[in-house]
Design an enzyme around this catalytic site. Structure first.
Site, PDB file in Angstrom:
ATOM      1  CE  LYS A  53      92.796  45.229  97.127  1.00  0.00           C
ATOM      2  NZ  LYS A  53      93.735  45.310  97.826  1.00  0.00           N
ATOM      3  CD  GLN A  97      96.830  47.000  97.181  1.00  0.00           C
ATOM      4  OE1 GLN A  97      95.515  47.120  97.110  1.00  0.00           O
ATOM      5  NE2 GLN A  97      97.320  45.809  96.781  1.00  0.00           N
ATOM      6  CG  ASP A 120      93.355  45.319 103.837  1.00  0.00           C
ATOM      7  OD1 ASP A 120      92.811  44.674 103.039  1.00  0.00           O
ATOM      8  OD2 ASP A 120      94.451  45.878 103.143  1.00  0.00           O
TER       9      ASP A 120
END
Ligand code: NAD
Length: 279
Positions: A53, A97, A120
């Site tokens: 990412k 994460q 997200d």
């Protein structure tokens, strides 16, 4: 013949589009969109995902504002880091994460991220915006699936879409997005009776069960589009939830693993980071 959907190529195009938009809209790199990835602990798979990412962020000309925290950090220490990133106007998007080390409550931490920075798309607020069809940042994997279907010219409106899996991360938001694109949607899960009879009615079959090779020839209607979200690390490399070789000659199109949905997830994270900065 079954066409194999090239997720890598579509993802490359999406990322190039983001990079071009970033260069045009943010000529000063110091004010380019910034993504703060937060990695807690040293889970090797998570470390690889975060590294990918961060690389994509830099390649898109955006700012990599990564934070690493040790595995023994407390809930309130992680909360303090998130609050600091929330308050920082230089941070466009925040990504915590998952999974987190045992003892930390992911839902409570994720919900500290305001919808505007929730790249997200997983907070309670973002989920509500999605359910109500209001503008907001959408979860990356399901929005990547929509992008793939559109790139391949698959007709979503009026199609019967069956999703195998109802997780917060993939299956549930996938159902919402397909509904908003005017598909007729059925969601299957581990208690669904006669799964094969159901999936054989799908024009679009999205498989996100996390069960390696669970979908084969008997599950697929001739001419269907099969999207395999599953990812499994095996001795022979990555594998999915679909026995891809078996559906060859039955499905019209199928996504491979690797090289299908996976690359789209990161591409859509780049889209979300840019959108968050533009809000
Ligand atoms: P999850 O375990 O949270 O959810 C799985 C869902 O599948 C559940 O709703 C469950 O009811 C359903 N299910 C399980 N077994 C089933 C069965 N035998 N029949 C019917 N339904 C069944 O998993 P998740 O987080 O949604 O992830 C699913 C898969 O997608 C995993 O393999 C994961 O690694 C992968 N994944 C890939 C990406 C990507 O970028 N490609 C992103 C996220 C997750």
């Amino acid at each position: 013949m079954t066409a194999v959907i090239d997720g890598k190529a579509v993802a490359r195009r999406v990322r190039a589009r983001v990079a071009a938009e970033v260069a045009a809209a943010f000529p000063d790199p110091a004010t380019a969109p910034g993504l703060a990835t937060v990695l807690v602990g040293d889970d090797p798979a998570s470390a690889v995902y975060v590294a990918n990412k961060r690389r994509a962020v830099r390649e898109a000309g955006m700012r990599d504002l990564h934070r690493s925290l040790p595995a023994d950090v407390t809930q309130s220490q992680v909360a303090a880091v998130i609050d600091e990133l929330v308050a920082d106007p230089g941070v466009s998007g925040i990504l915590l994460q998952l999974p987190l080390p045992p003892g930390l409550d992911p839902a409570a931490l994720i919900d500290r991220i305001p919808a505007g920075k929730d790249v997200d798309g997983l907070t309670t607020h973002s989920t509500g915006l999605l359910a109500r069809g209001e503008p907001g940042l959408r979860p990356c994997t399901p929005s990547g699936v929509i992008e793939l279907l559109e790139a391949e010219g698959v007709k979503i409106r009026g199609a019967h879409a069956v999703i195998v899996g109802r997780s917060t991360l993939v299956g549930h938001p996938m159902a919402e997005l397909l509904l908003q694109h005017d598909a007729t949607v059925t969601v299957a899960h581990r208690h669904t009776a006669d799964l094969a009879a159901l999936t054989r009615t799908a024009d679009i079959l999205v498989v996100a069960a996390g069960v390696r090779g669970m979908i084969g020839a008997e599950h697929v209607k001739p001419g269907a589009t099969v999207i395999d979200v599953g990812i499994h690390r095996t001795e022979d490399g990555l594998a999915g939830d679909v026995r891809t070789a078996e559906v060859d000659g039955i499905a019209a199109r199928v996504t491979p693993v690797p090289g299908g949905v996976g690359p789209m997830t990161i591409a859509m994270l780049m889209v979300n980071t840019l959108r968050a900065a533009q809000r």
